[in-house]
Design a protein around this motif. Sequence first.
Motif, mmCIF file in Angstrom:
data_model
loop_
_atom_site.group_PDB
_atom_site.id
_atom_site.type_symbol
_atom_site.label_atom_id
_atom_site.label_comp_id
_atom_site.label_asym_id
_atom_site.label_seq_id
_atom_site.Cartn_x
_atom_site.Cartn_y
_atom_site.Cartn_z
ATOM 1 N N LEU A 48 -9.758 -33.549 -52.119
ATOM 2 C CA LEU A 48 -9.216 -33.672 -53.475
ATOM 3 C C LEU A 48 -7.802 -34.240 -53.461
ATOM 4 O O LEU A 48 -7.436 -35.051 -54.322
ATOM 5 C CB LEU A 48 -9.223 -32.302 -54.161
ATOM 6 C CG LEU A 48 -10.523 -31.854 -54.818
ATOM 7 C CD1 LEU A 48 -10.460 -30.370 -55.156
ATOM 8 C CD2 LEU A 48 -10.817 -32.674 -56.076
ATOM 9 N N THR A 100 -7.674 -38.032 -53.499
ATOM 10 C CA THR A 100 -8.412 -38.825 -54.489
ATOM 11 C C THR A 100 -7.518 -39.741 -55.308
ATOM 12 O O THR A 100 -8.007 -40.693 -55.913
ATOM 13 C CB THR A 100 -9.160 -37.900 -55.466
ATOM 14 O OG1 THR A 100 -8.219 -37.066 -56.148
ATOM 15 C CG2 THR A 100 -10.197 -37.058 -54.735
ATOM 16 N N VAL A 142 -5.659 -36.282 -58.158
ATOM 17 C CA VAL A 142 -5.173 -34.929 -57.902
ATOM 18 C C VAL A 142 -3.967 -35.026 -56.979
ATOM 19 O O VAL A 142 -4.059 -35.530 -55.859
ATOM 20 C CB VAL A 142 -6.277 -34.060 -57.264
ATOM 21 C CG1 VAL A 142 -5.725 -32.703 -56.873
ATOM 22 C CG2 VAL A 142 -7.448 -33.903 -58.232
ATOM 23 N N VAL A 157 -3.539 -29.516 -54.053
ATOM 24 C CA VAL A 157 -4.505 -28.431 -54.188
ATOM 25 C C VAL A 157 -3.909 -27.169 -53.578
ATOM 26 O O VAL A 157 -3.297 -27.208 -52.501
ATOM 27 C CB VAL A 157 -5.835 -28.770 -53.481
ATOM 28 C CG1 VAL A 157 -6.816 -27.601 -53.585
ATOM 29 C CG2 VAL A 157 -6.452 -30.027 -54.075
ATOM 30 N N ALA A 208 -15.412 -34.338 -54.248
ATOM 31 C CA ALA A 208 -14.017 -34.336 -54.686
ATOM 32 C C ALA A 208 -13.794 -35.341 -55.811
ATOM 33 O O ALA A 208 -13.088 -35.054 -56.788
ATOM 34 C CB ALA A 208 -13.096 -34.635 -53.505
ATOM 35 N N ARG A 209 -14.397 -36.529 -55.683
ATOM 36 C CA ARG A 209 -14.209 -37.543 -56.736
ATOM 37 C C ARG A 209 -14.779 -37.066 -58.069
ATOM 38 O O ARG A 209 -14.167 -37.252 -59.126
ATOM 39 C CB ARG A 209 -14.874 -38.854 -56.304
ATOM 40 C CG ARG A 209 -14.136 -39.590 -55.195
ATOM 41 C CD ARG A 209 -14.631 -41.023 -55.085
ATOM 42 N NE ARG A 209 -16.028 -41.081 -54.665
ATOM 43 C CZ ARG A 209 -16.435 -41.214 -53.405
ATOM 44 N NH1 ARG A 209 -15.524 -41.301 -52.439
ATOM 45 N NH2 ARG A 209 -17.717 -41.283 -53.114
ATOM 46 N N ALA A 251 -12.533 -34.277 -59.490
ATOM 47 C CA ALA A 251 -11.262 -34.802 -59.996
ATOM 48 C C ALA A 251 -11.421 -35.304 -61.424
ATOM 49 O O ALA A 251 -10.539 -35.110 -62.270
ATOM 50 C CB ALA A 251 -10.750 -35.918 -59.084
ATOM 51 N N TYR A 281 -11.545 -32.179 -63.646
ATOM 52 C CA TYR A 281 -10.233 -31.547 -63.789
ATOM 53 C C TYR A 281 -9.339 -32.351 -64.730
ATOM 54 O O TYR A 281 -8.586 -31.794 -65.533
ATOM 55 C CB TYR A 281 -9.552 -31.414 -62.426
ATOM 56 C CG TYR A 281 -10.272 -30.531 -61.444
ATOM 57 C CD1 TYR A 281 -11.065 -29.463 -61.864
ATOM 58 C CD2 TYR A 281 -10.173 -30.748 -60.069
ATOM 59 C CE1 TYR A 281 -11.727 -28.648 -60.959
ATOM 60 C CE2 TYR A 281 -10.827 -29.935 -59.157
ATOM 61 C CZ TYR A 281 -11.603 -28.895 -59.595
ATOM 62 O OH TYR A 281 -12.259 -28.094 -58.697
#
Length: 695
Positions: free
Chosen positions: A262, A265, A268, A271, A662-663, A666, A669
């Motif tokens: 993350l 990316t 982000v 983390v 993760a993509r 993201a 989020y």
Amino acid sequence: MNRSQPAATSADRTPRSCATLVSDPFVAARADHWRRSTGDPPEWCAPRPNLLAELVEAEYRPDGGTDGPPTLASRRDVALARLRHRMRSANVPPPLECVRLLDGGALTGAAVFDAWPYAVRRHGPRSASAALEHGLRKARSPDSVRFLLDLAASSYLRPLPEAELLALSVGGSRGVRHAAWRLLAAYDRIHLLPTRAEHREDTYERLLKGALLNAPLAGADAVALPPGILVAQSMLIGHLDRPGEGLSGGLSILLGSLGDALAQTGRVAGVVTVVTASRPELEADPVLLLRRTNGHWILRLPVDSPRQVRPEEMGSHREAMAWWAARLFGMLGRPIDVLHVRYADDGSLAVAEAARRAGLGLVFTATPDPHRQITERHDVPGAEPDSLRHDLHRVFLADRLIQRADRVLGIAAGDEEPTGLRSYFPQLCDRTGEGPIRTTPEGIPPYRPPSNEVRRREQLLARIDAIALADPSRIPTVLLSVGRLHPVKQQDVLVRSWVDSGCYERSVLVLVGGSPPEDEDSVERSMRDRIGEAVASSPEARKRLLLLPALSNAEVRLLERSLADPARRIRARYVCPSAKEEFGLAVLEAMEAGLMVAGPKRGGVPHYLVDGTNGLLLDTSNSRALGEGLSRLLSIDDGEARVMARRAQSLARSTYSSTAMARTLADHYASVPIEAGRGTEGHLRTLQSRTHVRS
């Protein structure tokens, strides 16, 4: 959703049509509640009195009652069920009723704790403070006093004169003392905290004092990040990098790798992975903020426990965990934007409460666990009552997390929507209508071999080969299974089915998981005992069973690759015997390594494993059925097994990676709205400021 206001549940909104698994009476009862149906309640499978039926009638029927007096449910059971019904219907009890309900035990206390901030807002701080004072005057146990002080601290109420609170801050039990400290700090009476001379402190208490006094968080100045979202994710069960030991499973590896991915990316900025630290762990290392990689930090949440806290114990630490999380979130030097929680337990609700106080966005990944097994497990003769109570508690916690969350996600394979999630969570129909539920694919981290790859490979294979090659004229298949030693993973059922079906005559069974014997907990010890009992009657099976303690993720994946090597004389296959897997990351890792795999047909594995195409699906509901599945697995010829393994490997490598996960996350989020003043802490302070006198 602006969570500075009481949030209405979906029962307050216009109901919508939603598909229901009507064959499951528990699922039907939940759907009936959210539809506000006026029809007859669902019929239960069992004709005799049934504890599940009585509790579900009390918890989900629109009138909150039963057809007659309960015969199996206790008074406490029914009171708790009705409280949950009221919470789901946004009909919060007044503060005094909440306080009186506290004698109903730990599960009732957890429900009261969730109801309390809404009760304070609805009925006012004077009424709430008077209720707490009434409870404290009548409290007979330290746990009751601690809980009431926790409620006071969580809502900035002052139910006791300062002199009485000071006495508790010095002379009370450990839990009472800490709750009194937090309450003193809530009213800026920090200078009244007892000194070391007045009380002998350990590392946990020194850290607590430092946080109460707003001492700088060591390492927080390093959280200097580029523009972007700062994300927190919780991993409160087990250790982050020790999968297979105690409570630590595949999720620990996933979240470690996911946090790293993350942060790379671009959307982000950083983390923060939130973990727990017990008293012994804090004594060994008191640092609370650790850098894992560039842009990824580990935030250790202190828990006043003599050992790693278990999920069923988190309720008694709930306010302390919420307080610690909110305080530490505010000490990082940069505000966190979004918190993501995954488990439906008291720890997740504690950090969700911290997110509300700190004004963070909240994302929750919902899974139908234990929903899909409630009827099957508990609508049968001999069902364990306490297990039922715990499962219903977890269902309630999941509902509360959905109600609090800004975004609810499901687990899906690729772009598929999770099957039946609306049926298990009918309130999602009100949030999404008939549109798709937002999902994210799970993924596994990239393989990184250990530094001593060649030597470690030889060591890992040596013990297996010594058993498999004992008789060169009859070389058996190696069956590998990796997972923490826990009843839900069912290694004991696997061993019993392996023995009873005679599969031990054709295979070597290698189990990887569990702490070293000197460090194992009671659950692991019980599982080892049951595994020993399963092979006690067969000396030959005992010789072909190999138990290895948990290995690092790099070592597990090295072992899987080594066993899958086509140049080896010994063929190997992977088996997951779990009662259910919400997704099955260990299964995906075995697929990625090139092993033919067999996994449970219940849960998330069928999302990516197609029986007979890229692996086998097993009925793991009992030993006999699992034994039949093992026989089928061993009977697949090598050519067919290689074809299935190649298909599985291609799918795992092309679709299921933590980088792709993760993509997707993201994007989720980034779409969570960042609302000013969203937290309730400031709102509660405002309410309190209007009521300076003790009621």
